[in-house]
Each structure stands twice: as structure tokens, then as C-alpha cells.
Design a protein around this motif. Structure first.
Motif, PDB file in Angstrom:
ATOM      1  N   ALA A   1       0.835  -1.203   0.000  1.00 13.96           N
ATOM      2  CA  ALA A   1       0.000   0.000   0.000  1.00 13.96           C
ATOM      3  C   ALA A   1       0.868   1.251   0.000  1.00 13.96           C
ATOM      4  N   GLY A   2       0.454   2.259  -0.749  1.00 15.75           N
ATOM      5  CA  GLY A   2       1.131   3.548  -0.721  1.00 15.75           C
ATOM      6  C   GLY A   2       0.925   4.230   0.617  1.00 15.75           C
ATOM      7  N   GLU A   3       1.732   5.252   0.902  1.00 16.85           N
ATOM      8  CA  GLU A   3       1.642   5.939   2.189  1.00 16.85           C
ATOM      9  C   GLU A   3       0.279   6.590   2.386  1.00 16.85           C
ATOM     10  N   GLY A   4      -0.301   7.122   1.302  1.00 20.08           N
ATOM     11  CA  GLY A   4      -1.613   7.748   1.424  1.00 20.08           C
ATOM     12  C   GLY A   4      -2.675   6.748   1.832  1.00 20.08           C
ATOM     13  N   VAL A   5      -2.660   5.565   1.229  1.00 19.36           N
ATOM     14  CA  VAL A   5      -3.641   4.523   1.556  1.00 19.36           C
ATOM     15  C   VAL A   5      -3.458   4.054   2.992  1.00 19.36           C
ATOM     16  N   SER A   6      -2.213   3.745   3.379  1.00 20.86           N
ATOM     17  CA  SER A   6      -1.976   3.235   4.732  1.00 20.86           C
ATOM     18  C   SER A   6      -2.325   4.274   5.788  1.00 20.86           C
ATOM     19  N   ALA A   7      -2.018   5.563   5.528  1.00 25.52           N
ATOM     20  CA  ALA A   7      -2.363   6.620   6.494  1.00 25.52           C
ATOM     21  C   ALA A   7      -3.873   6.710   6.674  1.00 25.52           C
ATOM     22  N   GLY A   8      -4.618   6.583   5.576  1.00 26.17           N
ATOM     23  CA  GLY A   8      -6.074   6.623   5.669  1.00 26.17           C
ATOM     24  C   GLY A   8      -6.627   5.451   6.458  1.00 26.17           C
ATOM     25  N   LEU A   9      -6.036   4.272   6.272  1.00 24.86           N
ATOM     26  CA  LEU A   9      -6.501   3.089   7.004  1.00 24.86           C
ATOM     27  C   LEU A   9      -6.189   3.208   8.494  1.00 24.86           C
ATOM     28  N   VAL A  10      -5.013   3.759   8.820  1.00 28.27           N
ATOM     29  CA  VAL A  10      -4.667   3.955  10.233  1.00 28.27           C
ATOM     30  C   VAL A  10      -5.658   4.909  10.888  1.00 28.27           C
ATOM     31  N   GLU A  11      -5.957   6.018  10.225  1.00 27.18           N
ATOM     32  CA  GLU A  11      -6.895   6.988  10.788  1.00 27.18           C
ATOM     33  C   GLU A  11      -8.270   6.356  10.996  1.00 27.18           C
ATOM     34  N   ARG A  12      -8.669   5.537  10.049  1.00 27.47           N
ATOM     35  CA  ARG A  12      -9.971   4.874  10.182  1.00 27.47           C
ATOM     36  C   ARG A  12      -9.972   3.925  11.371  1.00 27.47           C
ATOM     37  N   ALA A  13      -8.873   3.168  11.547  1.00 26.54           N
ATOM     38  CA  ALA A  13      -8.783   2.237  12.671  1.00 26.54           C
ATOM     39  C   ALA A  13      -8.787   2.985  14.004  1.00 26.54           C
ATOM     40  N   VAL A  14      -8.028   4.084  14.086  1.00 28.67           N
ATOM     41  CA  VAL A  14      -7.990   4.881  15.322  1.00 28.67           C
ATOM     42  C   VAL A  14      -9.364   5.480  15.591  1.00 28.67           C
ATOM     43  N   ASP A  15     -10.026   5.944  14.544  1.00 33.07           N
ATOM     44  CA  ASP A  15     -11.353   6.527  14.687  1.00 33.07           C
ATOM     45  C   ASP A  15     -12.336   5.500  15.260  1.00 33.07           C
ATOM     46  N   GLU A  16     -12.240   4.261  14.779  1.00 34.30           N
ATOM     47  CA  GLU A  16     -13.132   3.208  15.271  1.00 34.30           C
ATOM     48  C   GLU A  16     -12.870   2.919  16.750  1.00 34.30           C
ATOM     49  N   VAL A  17     -11.599   2.875  17.133  1.00 31.22           N
ATOM     50  CA  VAL A  17     -11.261   2.592  18.530  1.00 31.22           C
ATOM     51  C   VAL A  17     -11.664   3.762  19.424  1.00 31.22           C
ATOM     52  N   CYS A  18     -11.551   4.991  18.909  1.00 28.56           N
ATOM     53  CA  CYS A  18     -12.017   6.145  19.686  1.00 28.56           C
ATOM     54  C   CYS A  18     -13.523   6.056  19.934  1.00 28.56           C
ATOM     55  N   GLY A  19     -14.244   5.453  18.991  1.00 29.35           N
ATOM     56  CA  GLY A  19     -15.677   5.227  19.196  1.00 29.35           C
ATOM     57  C   GLY A  19     -15.927   4.310  20.377  1.00 29.35           C
TER      58      GLY A  19
END
Length: 671
Positions: free
Chosen positions: A125-143
């Protein structure tokens, strides 16, 4: 064909049988020296008994930091081999082990994929894709944190996302992301990550803050910065900071605990903006930055009691992130490193194979590596890393945001005897006047001979460099200082300041041209294109014709127009003309006419027929006509826009925009 080398370059080239540490300044010819070293190792007489030290390029491993750097050194090695009459070896360059460290790991993993339980056709995965996936995962855990009573105390102590947005390290979001990133580059993952916020961290930041305050009080008194009412209030605030922090730092080490520091720091008011002189404004900015660092350290120290919870949550982020990657069938750059290191540990025969294979291992830009990368490279460099040559410059360490650790560079230097350390101080790019100016600013610009960069490496200009400077009689380096003062009660306008600066610069350039410098050799770099007109007028009034390159069409590019439309959309969801419609039809979503027609259509309540509506209403309510299903693109666009509006309450707008661009996949497509 032999090339003329400096004594230091010659020493690096001819030393093949033991470890080397090379500190190479900017423009010192390090890439060419590495190419020379490879060529010499393949030359008869470099090894025992008159034989070459190496049999082929397959025994060479060169690690660079970027793909562009790898391509550059490949071409230099190829050219040098051809010059030396080794055309056969030159044909081996394309298949040689010359790449980024991630490229090397990818190559190793693909070669041993089946034995390691991997799909040989894995994608990265490119850096843009991986950064987006990390943010999504963190967002879910913050929920989870937001809804679970078990985290009530954590929520009371720290904002979930807060004003600091996704970059705020002292929010739950920021701490989880920081912990996950740190674990990704640590030797033992989460088991070896250092949790920030210890008492030494806090007191270290307080010491730096105290130093700034002391300098501000001394300079402010000298510059009469505290003569006004606001200035006097700021002086009182700084004096209070001096007393509070001074008492803290005078405590014996056994009494320096983070809780005590946090209580005392709470009695310090945030620095203000009461300064007029340029020096004081610059120092004021440093004080503010130091204060912010202290505040962050204190906040993180407060998180120590939540360490177990935060690490558990960060592990959950990592688990969800892994699931998102698995869903896409991709690995990221951290996976390439960790899987390769794990392969070496669990399959020592794999590590031994490469350790025997490579007899010349060279790492360029070594200052931008971390402990995990260094450990892996050492395993490939023979017993005790005996074949390893590292090249770098601590002054060019700029990738700490990617977990690079310049201390790794310094530790490597300290671990080797002086006979294995070489410094390349000859600069082949710049004239000595330029290097003296740089040395004055960065190396000896502060009192006591300090400078902006600690351990500054002072470079020496190469005497054989041809000079292209034609303006004889004028200095090669010239500094123009323009100051503005009040005219009575009126402050000088920014336009007038820009006009004066443009005139001064144009006048100085004209003097160089009159002295013999060709106009085509002159480049004027502007920080802001909004002042371009003033500079064009000043230059052309002196007969200096010029061409504008870049900047003038920036606002008309497709990507900038898209960001502008996104801003319109976030500011007013009902702005369909400048916001919603351009966004939905842009390369971000590429919705079709059918998608837009579906949004603009609804069922009537009284009559069994369709009627029209605004596409903004259709996107928000998403109550589509019966029997009609939205396309995957339309459904995805709606989810992303709704998610963006939910984030607006706690995220800065720039972070919301960045997340939209990444999560839509646009950044990955552009890459």
C-alpha cells in the motif's frame, strides 16, 4: 580509467575488509565515492593474491533512502564500471541489490514467500492509503472509548480528539496513533515501545523553557520591550515562570516527579504577544513553542496512569488496521520491515544465506534509519557487521516524523574505533564564500560559538571547482535587511513594505548584472506569489526582463479547485453550485448523471409519482425513490461526506479535508 580522489575518498574506496563509518557533508561526493568503492572491489588487485575482492555485483548490497537515490547510484556505478572497462559487470547493475530498505525487504519476502506463509504476489500500500486506514482504525477505537464506561476516567482526563485534531498528541486519538507508530518501528513492537511522559521528559522540557525565558528577560530589558503596559504584564508573567520553574529544577533528582511538575506548571500563564522588535518576536515564538512542549510533556505524564489502557487500545488499533489491510490484500512499509526481521529470527538459515552472500554492504543517508532497520542490516552484513559501511550526515536528519532516529547514527560512530571513522568535508558544489556564510549562521552564529546546529560540520570548498561568478568586485553573498517603522501614528502598510523590499532586491540584482553577471544566471525565489506584481514592476523598471515560473496558475489546477469546492461544501452543505456539485462530479468521486438524478428525485407523499428536489437534500436524507438502489460510488460518497460533517465539531478543517482526500482514495490514485 583512474579518477582523482581526495585522500579521504581514497581511504573509503580502498577499505573493503572492515567496517566503516563515513560522516559525509552536503556536496562532498559521497554517491560517487560509493560507486568508486564498488568499482574498486571488482577490480583485479583489490582482493587477496591479485584477485578482485568481489566476484560479481551480486555480492553487493546498497541501501538508499529513496527510489530516486537508488536510481542515481545505479547509474553512477554503471558509468564507473564502463569507464573501467568492466562492461560485463555493468550489465549486472539492473539486477543488483541496490534499492531502498523497503525494496530490499520486499525482494527477500517474495523470494521466500512460500516458506514464510506469504502470497508471493502481495501488494504494498502507498503511504496515502496506509495513512487513511490507520486513521480509520484509530477513529473506530475512539468510538469504543466514547461509549464504554470503562474509559470514563480516561475521557474526563483527555479530550477524545479535541481542537488539536488528528495531529494532537495529547488527545486520545493522537496518543493511540503515536503509540501504534512507535510500536511499528520498535525492535520488539509494543513490548519494547517507550511510553512518553516520564519525569525526565517533563523536567527536560522545563529546562529548555527556562532557558528561553531567561534569554527573553535579558533581551527584553535591553530592547526596552517591557516599557508598555502589555510589556510589563508579560515581564511579570515571565518572571513568575522563572521563579516557578527555577524552584522545580533546583529540587534533588529523588523529588522530581511528574505530578509535582504538573501542579507547578499549572501556575504558569501562557506567554503572550507583547513584543514589537523582530528579535523579541522571534524569541517570543521560541518561548511559545517551548511552553507548548512543556504542556504536552505534562499532559503525557498525566497519561502514565492510563498506560495499560492506552497500550491495549493501541493494540486494538493495530489489530483493526491489520484487518483493513487484509481486506484489501496489501502490506505496508512497516510490515515489510517487521516480517523480514521476523523471518530472520524464525528462519535463521534465511538470514545466514544473505549474511554469507553480501561481502560489501553500504547504507546511504544512514542518519534517517531507526533501530529496527539497523538491526536488520547488521544481520545481512556478516559476523559482527564486518562488511558494513554506513554513510550519512546528522545535519541532514529530517525524517524523524517517519520514526528515523539520528541517535542511531551517533551510536554507530561511537561504537567503532577512530581508524574506522572517515569524514568527507570537501564540498564540490559551493564556493568558499557561501560555505563561510553557512558556517557563520549554523555553526558559529550564537554567543559562545554555538550556532543553530549542534556538532556542526564545517565544510571546505574544493579548490578545483570552476567558478561561474562573473560580477567581479561584488560580494558573492549579500544580505539585505529591510526594516519598517511607524510614520507618526500610522503603521507602514504591507503593500508599502513589499514595494520597498522589491525595490531593494531589484536594485541589488541590477548592480550584479551591471558588473557582468548574465541575467539568465539570476533566479529570484519568492515566498508569496501575492507580491509578484511589485517585484515584476521593480525589475522591469530597471530594464531587467524576467519570466515567471510556477505559482501563477496554481489556483487553476484541478486539485486546488477540488479543495476549494470541498471548503465551500463544509462551510455550507446547501451550496450546490460551488460546493456539492463540483465535489460529487470531481475526480474524487466521479459520480455519473444517473447518480445525480437519483439524488435529485424523491417520491411524493400524496401522489404515486416522482418529484424533484435539491441534491443536497437527497444526500443528507438519502431516502431514494422506491425500487432504486444507489451505486457503490454514490453510497461511498455519501458515507464519506456525512463522516466529514461529524468530524467538523472536533477536528480542524484542514484535518477533515486531508481525511476526505485520503479516504476517498484520491491521494492513492494521484500517487
Amino acid at each position: 580509467m583512474a579518477r582523482r580522489l581526495t585522500p579521504e575518498q581514497e581511504r573509503i574506496t580502498r577499505t573493503l575488509d572492515r567496517p566503516l563509518f563515513v560522516a559525509a557533508g552536503a556536496g562532498s561526493g559521497k554517491s560517487s565515492t560509493l560507486a568508486e568503492r564498488v568499482a574498486w572491489a571488482l577490480t583485479p588487485g583489490s582482493g587477496e593474491g591479485g584477485a578482485p575482492y568481489l566476484d560479481s555485483l551480486d555480492e553487493v548490497l546498497v541501501i538508499t533512502f529513496t527510489h530516486a537515490a537508488a536510481d542515481e547510484i545505479k547509474e553512477k556505478i554503471r558509468a564507473r564500471l564502463r569507464e573501467g572497462g568492466m562492461a560485463g559487470h555493468a550489465l549486472e547493475v539492473d539486477s543488483a541489490w541496490i534499492s531502498t530498505i523497503h525494496g530490499m525487504c520486499s525482494r527477500i519476502l517474495r523470494r521466500h514467500a512460500l516458506a514464510l506463509g506469504l502470497d508471493p504476489g502481495f501488494k504494498v500500500a502507498g503511504e496515502g492509503v496506509s495513512a487513511g486506514l490507520v486513521e480509520r482504525a484509530v477513529d473506530e477505537v475512539c468510538g469504543i472509548v466514547q461509549d464504554d464506561p470503562a474509559y470514563a476516567e480516561l475521557r474526563r482526563s483527555f479530550e477524545l480528539r479535541g481542537r488539536a485534531g488528528i495531529d494532537g498528541a495529547a488527545t486520545v486519538f493522537g496518543m493511540l496513533r503515536t503509540l501504534r507508530d512507535a510500536a511499528g518501528s520498535a525492535l520488539e513492537g509494543f513490548d519494547s515501545v517507550e511510553f512518553p511522559g516520564t519525569a525526565p521528559d517533563v523536567f527536560g522540557e522545563l529546562s529548555l523553557y527556562l532557558d528561553c525565558v531567561q534569554r527573553a528577560l535579558a533581551l527584553g530589558q535591553e530592547a526596552k520591550a517591557f516599557s508598555s503596559k502589555a510589556g510589563e504584564a508579560e515581564r511579570t508573567n515571565l518572571q513568575n515562570s522563572l521563579e516557578v520553574v527555577g524552584r522545580l529544577l533546583s529540587l534533588p533528582p529523588s523529588q522530581r516527579d511528574a505530578a509535582h511538575a504538573a501542579e507547578a506548571f499549572g501556575r504558569i500563564r501562557k506567554p503572550g504577544d507583547a513584543y514589537r522588535s523582530k528579535k523579541m518576536r522571534e524569541l517570543g515564538a521560541q518561548i511559545k513553542a517551548a511552553y507548548a512542549d512543556c504542556a504536552l510533556a505534562v499532559q503525557m505524564a498525566g497519561a502514565m496512569r492510563f498506560r495499560t489502557q492506552l497500550v491495549q487500545l493501541a493494540r486494538e488499533v493495530d489489530r483493526r488496521y491489520a484487518g483493513l489491510k487484509a481486506g484489501l490484500g496489501v502490506l505496508d512499509n512497516d510490515d515489510l520491515l517487521s516480517l523480514t526481521l521476523r523471518a530472520f529470527r524464525e528462519h535463521p538459515e534465511v538470514a545466514a544465506e544473505y549474511g554469507r552472500r553480501f561481502r560489501l554492504v553500504m547504507v546511504d543517508e544512514f542518519q534517517d534509519t531507526n533501530a529496527q532497520q539497523v538491526r536488520m542490516i547488521e544481520l545481512l552484513s556478516g559476523p559482527g557487521a564486518c562488511h558494513l559501511c554506513t554513510v550519512g550526515d546528522a545535519q541532514q536528519s529530517i525524517y524523524r516524523f517517519r520514526a528515523a532516529d539520528v541517535q542511531v547514527f551517533r551510536d554507530r560512530q561511537a561504537s567503532l574505533p577512530p581508524s574506522s571513522v572517515v569524514e568527507l568535508k570537501n564540498n564540490f558544489r559551493s564556493h568558499d564564500d557561501v560555505l563561510r556564510f553557512v558556517a557563520h549562521v549554523l555553526g558559529r552564529g550564537q554567543e559562545g560559538g554555538g550556532g543553530l546546529l549542534p556538532r556542526f560540520m564545517d565544510l571546505v570548498a574544493w579548490e578545483g571547482r570552476a567558478s561561474g561568478f562573473a560580477a567581479r568586485g561584488l560580494p558573492r553573498v549579500s544580505v539585505e535587511l529591510v526594516c519598517s517603522r511607524r510614520q507618526g501614528r500610522a503603521q507602514v502598510s504591507s503593500q508599502d513594505r513589499a514595494r520597498v523590499m522589491a525595490d531593494r532586491v531589484a536594485e541589488r540584482l541590477a548592480s550584479y548584472i551591471d558588473a557582468g553577471q548574465r541575467p539568465s544566471d539570476v533566479a529570484l525565489l519568492l515566498g508569496r506569489m501575492s507580491r509578484l506584481g511589485s517585484y515584476l514592476e521593480a525589475l522591469r523598471s530597471r530594464g531587467i526582463e524576467c519570466v515567471v515560473s510556477g505559482g501563477s496558475t496554481f489556483s487553476q489546477s484541478e486539485e486546488v479547485r477540488l479543495v476549494s469546492a470541498l471548503l465551500h461544501l463544509l462551510a455550507n452543505p446547501r451550496d450546490t453550485q460551488d460546493g456539492l456539485y463540483p465535489v460529487l462530479t470531481s475526480q474524487m468521486f466521479c459520480l455519473s448523471a444517473d447518480d445525480l438524478l437519483l439524488l435529485a428525485t424523491r417520491d411524493q407523499e400524496e401522489v404515486d409519482a416522482l418529484t424533484k428536489r435539491g441534491i443536497d437534500a437527497g444526500l443528507v436524507s438519502f431516502d431514494l425513490p422506491a425500487g432504486l438502489e444507489p451505486s457503490p460510488a454514490l453510497r461511498s460518497a455519501r458515507e464519506l461526506v456525512v463522516r466529514a460533517f461529524r468530524r467538523l465539531g472536533s477536528w480542524p478543517v484542514r484535518d477533515v479535508l486531508a481525511a476526505m482526500l485520503r479516504e476517498s482514495g484520491l491521494v492513492a490514485r494521484l500517487e
